[in-house]
Design a protein around this motif. Sequence first.
Motif, short mmCIF file in Angstrom:
data_model
loop_
_atom_site.label_atom_id
_atom_site.label_comp_id
_atom_site.label_asym_id
_atom_site.label_seq_id
_atom_site.Cartn_x
_atom_site.Cartn_y
_atom_site.Cartn_z
N MET A 158 0.83 -1.21 0.00
CA MET A 158 0.00 0.00 0.00
C MET A 158 0.87 1.26 0.00
SD MET A 158 -3.16 -0.83 -0.21
CE MET A 158 -4.00 0.65 0.35
N LYS A 159 1.96 1.25 0.82
CA LYS A 159 2.86 2.40 0.89
C LYS A 159 3.51 2.65 -0.46
CE LYS A 159 6.87 4.25 3.34
NZ LYS A 159 7.90 3.99 4.37
N GLU A 160 3.93 1.56 -1.15
CA GLU A 160 4.56 1.70 -2.46
C GLU A 160 3.58 2.26 -3.47
OE1 GLU A 160 7.62 -0.42 -4.13
OE2 GLU A 160 8.57 0.54 -2.44
N ASP A 161 2.30 1.81 -3.41
CA ASP A 161 1.28 2.33 -4.32
C ASP A 161 1.09 3.82 -4.12
OD1 ASP A 161 0.85 -0.09 -5.49
OD2 ASP A 161 -0.88 -0.62 -4.26
N PHE A 162 1.09 4.26 -2.85
CA PHE A 162 0.93 5.68 -2.55
C PHE A 162 2.11 6.47 -3.12
CE2 PHE A 162 2.05 9.22 0.29
CZ PHE A 162 0.92 10.02 0.12
N LEU A 163 3.33 5.96 -2.91
CA LEU A 163 4.53 6.63 -3.40
C LEU A 163 4.53 6.71 -4.93
CD1 LEU A 163 7.31 5.22 -1.05
CD2 LEU A 163 6.60 7.61 -1.26
N TYR A 164 4.16 5.60 -5.57
CA TYR A 164 4.14 5.55 -7.04
C TYR A 164 3.22 6.61 -7.60
CZ TYR A 164 0.98 3.90 -10.74
OH TYR A 164 0.08 3.83 -11.76
N ASN A 165 2.02 6.73 -7.03
CA ASN A 165 1.07 7.73 -7.51
C ASN A 165 1.59 9.15 -7.26
OD1 ASN A 165 -1.18 6.28 -8.59
ND2 ASN A 165 -1.62 5.55 -6.54
N ARG A 166 2.17 9.37 -6.09
CA ARG A 166 2.66 10.71 -5.75
C ARG A 166 3.82 11.12 -6.65
NH1 ARG A 166 5.33 11.52 0.02
NH2 ARG A 166 7.13 10.82 -1.18
N ILE A 167 4.75 10.19 -6.89
CA ILE A 167 5.91 10.50 -7.73
C ILE A 167 5.47 10.75 -9.18
CG2 ILE A 167 8.07 9.59 -8.66
CD1 ILE A 167 8.24 7.91 -6.00
N ALA A 168 4.59 9.88 -9.69
CA ALA A 168 4.10 10.04 -11.07
C ALA A 168 3.38 11.38 -11.23
CB ALA A 168 3.18 8.88 -11.44
N GLN A 169 2.55 11.75 -10.26
CA GLN A 169 1.81 13.01 -10.33
C GLN A 169 2.75 14.20 -10.28
OE1 GLN A 169 -1.61 13.25 -10.85
NE2 GLN A 169 -1.00 15.36 -11.25
N ASN A 170 3.79 14.09 -9.46
CA ASN A 170 4.76 15.18 -9.34
C ASN A 170 5.49 15.42 -10.66
OD1 ASN A 170 6.40 17.13 -8.00
ND2 ASN A 170 8.01 15.60 -7.80
N ILE A 171 5.93 14.34 -11.30
CA ILE A 171 6.62 14.47 -12.59
C ILE A 171 5.66 14.99 -13.65
CG2 ILE A 171 7.84 13.23 -14.43
CD1 ILE A 171 8.88 11.31 -12.27
N ALA A 172 4.41 14.48 -13.65
CA ALA A 172 3.40 14.92 -14.62
C ALA A 172 3.16 16.42 -14.51
CB ALA A 172 2.10 14.15 -14.41
N ASN A 173 3.07 16.93 -13.29
CA ASN A 173 2.84 18.36 -13.08
C ASN A 173 4.00 19.19 -13.60
OD1 ASN A 173 0.34 17.95 -11.87
ND2 ASN A 173 1.17 17.93 -9.79
N LYS A 174 5.23 18.69 -13.40
CA LYS A 174 6.41 19.41 -13.90
C LYS A 174 6.41 19.48 -15.43
CE LYS A 174 9.54 18.54 -10.00
NZ LYS A 174 10.78 17.88 -9.54
N ILE A 175 5.95 18.41 -16.07
CA ILE A 175 5.89 18.40 -17.53
C ILE A 175 4.81 19.36 -18.02
CG2 ILE A 175 5.38 16.99 -19.56
CD1 ILE A 175 6.60 14.60 -18.05
N LYS A 176 3.64 19.28 -17.40
CA LYS A 176 2.51 20.10 -17.85
C LYS A 176 2.73 21.59 -17.62
CE LYS A 176 -0.87 16.38 -17.20
NZ LYS A 176 -2.00 15.88 -16.38
N THR A 177 3.51 21.93 -16.59
CA THR A 177 3.76 23.35 -16.29
C THR A 177 5.01 23.87 -16.98
OG1 THR A 177 4.93 22.72 -14.26
CG2 THR A 177 2.58 23.25 -14.06
N GLY A 178 5.72 23.00 -17.70
CA GLY A 178 6.89 23.43 -18.45
C GLY A 178 8.18 23.42 -17.68
N VAL A 179 8.17 22.96 -16.44
CA VAL A 179 9.40 22.84 -15.67
C VAL A 179 10.33 21.84 -16.36
CG1 VAL A 179 10.41 22.17 -13.45
CG2 VAL A 179 8.26 23.47 -13.51
N LEU A 180 9.76 20.72 -16.79
CA LEU A 180 10.49 19.76 -17.63
C LEU A 180 10.10 20.02 -19.08
CD1 LEU A 180 10.07 16.51 -15.48
CD2 LEU A 180 12.18 17.80 -15.85
N LYS A 181 11.09 20.26 -19.93
CA LYS A 181 10.83 20.69 -21.29
C LYS A 181 10.76 19.51 -22.26
CE LYS A 181 11.42 24.97 -19.88
NZ LYS A 181 10.27 25.87 -19.70
N THR A 182 10.10 19.75 -23.40
CA THR A 182 10.03 18.75 -24.47
C THR A 182 11.42 18.28 -24.86
OG1 THR A 182 7.98 19.68 -25.35
CG2 THR A 182 9.32 18.36 -26.86
#
Length: 470
Positions: free
Chosen positions: A1-25
């Motif tokens: 359960m802890k790993e599932d929580f971490l996986y979702n949190r990490i994926a969401q964090n990276i996704a937000n950085k991509i969508k906001t342009g912090v991580l570039k194409t």
Amino acid sequence: MKEDFLYNRIAQNIANKIKTGVLKTGEKLPSVRILSKEHGISINTSKKVFLELESQSLIQSKPQSGYFVSPLHYLKLPLPETSKPSLVADNREPNELIDRVYSNMGNHELTLFSIGVPSGNLLPLAKLKKEIVLATRSLKDGGTEYESLLGNLKLRRMIAVRSLAWGGALKETDLITTNGCMNSIALCLMALTKPGDTIALESPCYPGILQLAVSMGLKVLEVATHPVSGIDIDAFEQLLPEINICLLVPNFNTPLGYCMSDENKKRIVTLLEKYNIPLIEDDTYGDLYFGTERPKCCKSFDTTGNVLWCSSVSKTLAPGYRAGWVAPGKYKDQIIKLKLIHSISSSAIIHEAVGNFLMTGRHDNHLRRLRKTLQQNYQHYALAIVEYFPLGTKISRPQGGLTLWIEFPVEIDTTELYNHALKNKISIAPGRMFSLQNQFQNCMRLCMGLPWTEDLKLKLKQLGNLAKMI
């Protein structure tokens, strides 16, 4: 359960950085091992993070190089509108248009964006040929005998085993083999309806299902459908007193490609059981998911046998083999009787060969490659549409499956576009095919199951230029 929580949190964090342009194409992401070390997670959980980001088309993998941020320009394109069909049942079939489009099937001189199946270049043809030879040797009398009415035992056993992946827990005796998924659906409709009954369908809907319903004298009630979440459950509930039967494609519906949430699937199953309305579930596309795991089916939540789960290998392995099946729940006896009347037996050799192939790890390897190809094709198509199609074009964001739904500005008639494209050796599926009502004239469906090449990109460019001229 802890790993599932971490996986979702990490994926969401990276996704937000991509969508906001912090991580570039084009920017490279940390490796699987580095991500694992940085966040204190297992290698498998780290891989899961990247798979989730891939499923959202936010990143792409390059062999021997790692993961990179995908070009995101296509995400600026708006989604198609939620459909708004009339609540009055209508049976005006676009027969002439459907006949013209499907008459192109098998014409290798055309680029067939119109036919929603994977190209033979994406299928394990050599291995399938070997399985056919092996099947003729292993079956009694070379496969010339009739099978039992339930169908090939090996195939049913393998489908039952694979149902565990989506929470089905089926047994081999729960299943009946058929000649493709459409044959399964036809048997279900024949068993459970009579002329004059009303069937509820998503709008837009696969043309073959519309034609089948009308040919059986059923009234078709098209239900408003959102391109990401599917049918509006609250609105659907209000229609239930008018409905005799329901047919849905909850996983990667064609042409929209959405995947209905588990919550909505469960709610639909509960509602239809309450009103004693059978649900035919077409799960032909369920194995073509872009995410990290196979989605559940409505059948996963069926406790009373009211869901008739239908599927086949037509969209994943071999369209021409016509190997399908149905888990008809409490309606099993009616389906068996109709199978006896209409076909007696399925093709023993073909179904044995498919069953053998499903037993091996080769099938899962094939599905992984096919899913990756389809997801990459979606990205290629979307980028080409941004570059070449008219301003104001909207596209679906499929979460799996084989098709992409395009909505042009209202002045572009895709039936007219079909005629111009055909002169240029390109076949599309105009939107009017996917409804019995006067809608979707400015829409079209494109098949993503073709190998991506520079020539295919040029065909999309040509199609976009033709659309600009209309």
